[in-house]
Design a protein around this motif. Structure first.
Motif, mmCIF file in Angstrom:
data_model
loop_
_atom_site.group_PDB
_atom_site.id
_atom_site.type_symbol
_atom_site.label_atom_id
_atom_site.label_comp_id
_atom_site.label_asym_id
_atom_site.label_seq_id
_atom_site.Cartn_x
_atom_site.Cartn_y
_atom_site.Cartn_z
ATOM 1 N N LEU A 189 0.980 -1.015 -0.144
ATOM 2 C CA LEU A 189 0.038 0.017 -0.009
ATOM 3 C C LEU A 189 0.834 1.311 0.026
ATOM 4 O O LEU A 189 1.996 1.133 0.729
ATOM 5 C CB LEU A 189 -0.953 -0.082 1.322
ATOM 6 N N SER A 190 0.311 2.272 -0.541
ATOM 7 C CA SER A 190 1.082 3.706 -0.697
ATOM 8 C C SER A 190 0.965 4.226 0.702
ATOM 9 O O SER A 190 -0.058 3.994 1.441
ATOM 10 C CB SER A 190 0.416 4.407 -1.976
ATOM 11 N N ASP A 191 1.827 5.272 1.022
ATOM 12 C CA ASP A 191 1.579 5.782 2.394
ATOM 13 C C ASP A 191 0.380 6.332 2.469
ATOM 14 O O ASP A 191 -0.311 6.493 3.817
ATOM 15 C CB ASP A 191 2.571 7.180 2.418
ATOM 16 N N ASP A 192 -0.558 7.095 1.566
ATOM 17 C CA ASP A 192 -1.792 7.481 1.974
ATOM 18 C C ASP A 192 -2.792 6.280 1.421
ATOM 19 O O ASP A 192 -3.967 6.768 1.957
ATOM 20 C CB ASP A 192 -1.964 8.705 0.777
ATOM 21 N N LYS A 193 -2.646 5.196 1.252
ATOM 22 C CA LYS A 193 -3.480 3.994 1.272
ATOM 23 C C LYS A 193 -4.441 4.156 0.307
ATOM 24 O O LYS A 193 -5.429 3.524 0.145
ATOM 25 C CB LYS A 193 -4.044 3.840 2.764
ATOM 26 N N LYS A 194 -4.153 5.027 -0.856
ATOM 27 C CA LYS A 194 -4.886 5.340 -2.080
ATOM 28 C C LYS A 194 -4.593 4.512 -3.038
ATOM 29 O O LYS A 194 -5.427 4.172 -4.108
ATOM 30 C CB LYS A 194 -4.746 6.625 -2.510
ATOM 31 N N THR A 195 -3.330 3.992 -3.024
ATOM 32 C CA THR A 195 -2.984 2.979 -4.009
ATOM 33 C C THR A 195 -2.410 1.763 -3.370
ATOM 34 O O THR A 195 -1.588 1.539 -2.565
ATOM 35 C CB THR A 195 -1.755 3.675 -4.896
ATOM 36 N N ALA A 196 -2.915 0.556 -4.207
ATOM 37 C CA ALA A 196 -2.399 -0.903 -3.796
ATOM 38 C C ALA A 196 -1.674 -1.367 -4.854
ATOM 39 O O ALA A 196 -2.185 -1.495 -6.164
ATOM 40 C CB ALA A 196 -3.635 -1.784 -3.454
ATOM 41 N N THR A 197 -0.412 -1.791 -4.979
ATOM 42 C CA THR A 197 0.314 -2.434 -5.902
ATOM 43 C C THR A 197 0.398 -3.915 -5.770
ATOM 44 O O THR A 197 0.789 -4.394 -4.611
ATOM 45 C CB THR A 197 1.825 -1.909 -5.820
ATOM 46 N N LEU A 198 -0.099 -4.547 -6.721
ATOM 47 C CA LEU A 198 -0.148 -6.131 -6.395
ATOM 48 C C LEU A 198 0.811 -6.598 -7.388
ATOM 49 O O LEU A 198 0.996 -6.453 -8.662
ATOM 50 C CB LEU A 198 -1.738 -6.525 -6.834
ATOM 51 N N GLU A 199 1.666 -7.514 -6.994
ATOM 52 C CA GLU A 199 2.760 -8.332 -7.659
ATOM 53 C C GLU A 199 2.629 -9.558 -7.590
ATOM 54 O O GLU A 199 2.405 -10.397 -6.517
ATOM 55 C CB GLU A 199 4.129 -7.963 -7.021
ATOM 56 N N ILE A 200 2.918 -10.379 -8.582
ATOM 57 C CA ILE A 200 2.962 -12.070 -8.659
ATOM 58 C C ILE A 200 3.979 -12.271 -9.292
ATOM 59 O O ILE A 200 4.616 -11.920 -10.406
ATOM 60 C CB ILE A 200 1.629 -12.451 -9.545
ATOM 61 N N ASN A 201 4.789 -13.121 -8.653
ATOM 62 C CA ASN A 201 6.135 -13.914 -9.435
ATOM 63 C C ASN A 201 5.874 -15.324 -9.116
ATOM 64 O O ASN A 201 6.903 -15.982 -9.626
ATOM 65 C CB ASN A 201 7.140 -13.358 -8.790
ATOM 66 N N LYS A 202 4.848 -15.998 -8.991
ATOM 67 C CA LYS A 202 4.697 -17.494 -8.960
ATOM 68 C C LYS A 202 3.264 -17.616 -8.983
ATOM 69 O O LYS A 202 2.406 -17.179 -8.757
ATOM 70 C CB LYS A 202 5.224 -18.007 -7.733
ATOM 71 N N VAL A 203 2.963 -19.051 -9.549
ATOM 72 C CA VAL A 203 1.808 -19.596 -9.756
ATOM 73 C C VAL A 203 1.506 -20.845 -8.953
ATOM 74 O O VAL A 203 2.319 -21.682 -9.095
ATOM 75 C CB VAL A 203 1.363 -19.781 -11.239
ATOM 76 N N ILE A 204 0.305 -20.706 -8.216
ATOM 77 C CA ILE A 204 0.446 -22.073 -7.197
ATOM 78 C C ILE A 204 -0.969 -22.483 -7.546
ATOM 79 O O ILE A 204 -2.188 -21.817 -7.461
ATOM 80 C CB ILE A 204 0.260 -21.629 -5.594
ATOM 81 N N ASP A 205 -1.062 -23.870 -7.785
ATOM 82 C CA ASP A 205 -2.487 -24.603 -7.981
ATOM 83 C C ASP A 205 -2.658 -25.505 -6.876
ATOM 84 O O ASP A 205 -2.022 -26.772 -6.751
ATOM 85 C CB ASP A 205 -2.503 -25.172 -9.204
ATOM 86 N N PRO A 206 -3.260 -25.364 -5.788
ATOM 87 C CA PRO A 206 -3.352 -26.407 -4.783
ATOM 88 C C PRO A 206 -4.348 -27.386 -5.078
ATOM 89 O O PRO A 206 -4.102 -28.505 -4.453
ATOM 90 C CB PRO A 206 -3.888 -25.443 -3.497
ATOM 91 N N ASN A 207 -4.994 -27.363 -6.199
ATOM 92 C CA ASN A 207 -5.949 -28.415 -6.707
ATOM 93 C C ASN A 207 -5.431 -29.209 -7.659
ATOM 94 O O ASN A 207 -6.063 -30.104 -8.616
ATOM 95 C CB ASN A 207 -7.095 -27.865 -6.978
#
Length: 279
Positions: free
Chosen positions: A144-162
């Protein structure tokens, strides 16, 4: 209510799917208020939508939906890029899902903006005098940014528990998505784990005390009513609902090649005025 994929199929906002089939009364009924909807994965709090008054949506509701598309047709060019006015959008009147007879009491709009490179999710909720929580479920790491107005989502792996034999995990080049709150001014993001490892239960927003006591399986082992979602983060926005509320969240994939239009936030337009040319 929605899922978001970019970067060749990377899913940033997802759907849990089934819960534990052995959980008490899981299959007993799908009517409004049934036990099935009390479980985290199946109730409204486990979806990508609004929770109003810490209550589940009515499972029997029938939203009224408007849909329009510019009907952009891709040609044979592998480098095809839609024009800046290319779009598709939908507006759903969800009032009946929250027990409201007043059409327009709760609405959600989703549209592609900036030549289908980005997405705007807009919720309009008439004064409820009940707490409103906007929620999404993500496997991404959330910053989250300091003002909590922006969320940065990052993915570097794929998990399939099924996966059929054992949990499948694959590393991928890091990909990012930004979610920015455009409205209202007093809104801020929160992020927290969907599952509490200590209690071995989901982090319920509501209804933890409504989960029925479980029995044992054929081998005498205690049944865990919930599937552990150890990799999931809940991204949320909580508002008091004491005034008419317009929640606008702008989803911006981080492309390898940015263009100037990517920096332009979408116009604020009432859902009733959305059209193919409104933005």
């Amino acid at each position: 209510w929605y899922q978001r994929r970019v970067h060749g199929g990377t899913r940033f906002v997802g759907e849990y799917g089934s819960d534990n089939y052995l959980a008490k009364d899981y299959f007993a009924s799908e009517e409004d208020g049934a036990t099935r909807w009390k479980y985290f994965r199946k109730g409204t709090q486990g979806q990508n939508t609004l929770v109003i008054g810490k209550q589940n949506q009515n499972s029997s509701c029938k939203p009224n939906i408007k849909f329009e598309s510019s009907n952009t047709k891709q040609n044979g060019d592998l480098g095809f890029t839609p024009g800046g006015d290319s779009t598709v959008y939908t507006v759903a009147d969800l009032s009946s899902c929250y027990g409201k007879q007043d059409n327009g009491a709760v609405q959600r709009g989703i549209r592609f903006v900036n030549g289908r490179r980005q997405v705007l999710v807009q919720d309009e909720v008439k004064k409820q005098d009940k707490e409103i929580q906007w929620r999404v479920q993500t496997n991404a790491t959330v910053t989250l940014s300091d003002d909590k107005k922006t969320a940065t989502l990052e993915i570097n792996k794929v998990i399939d528990p099924n996966a059929s034999i054992k949990q499948f995990t694959a590393n991928i080049p890091p990909v990012k998505m930004k979610a920015t709150i455009l409205s209202p001014d007093n809104a801020q993001f929160e992020a927290g784990p969907a599952y509490d490892k200590k209690s071995k239960m989901p982090n319920y927003y509501y209804g933890a005390d409504a989960i029925p006591k479980q029995g044992t399986d054929d081998n005498g082992h205690a049944i865990n009513p919930e599937v552990p979602d150890l990799e999931v983060t809940v991204l949320s926005v909580t508002l008091p609902g004491d005034v008419d509320t317009n929640i606008q969240v702008w989803w911006q994939p981080e492309y390898a090649e940015a263009i100037d239009a990517d920096k332009n936030p979408p116009k604020s337009v009432a859902l009733s005025d959305w059209s193919l040319t409104s933005h």
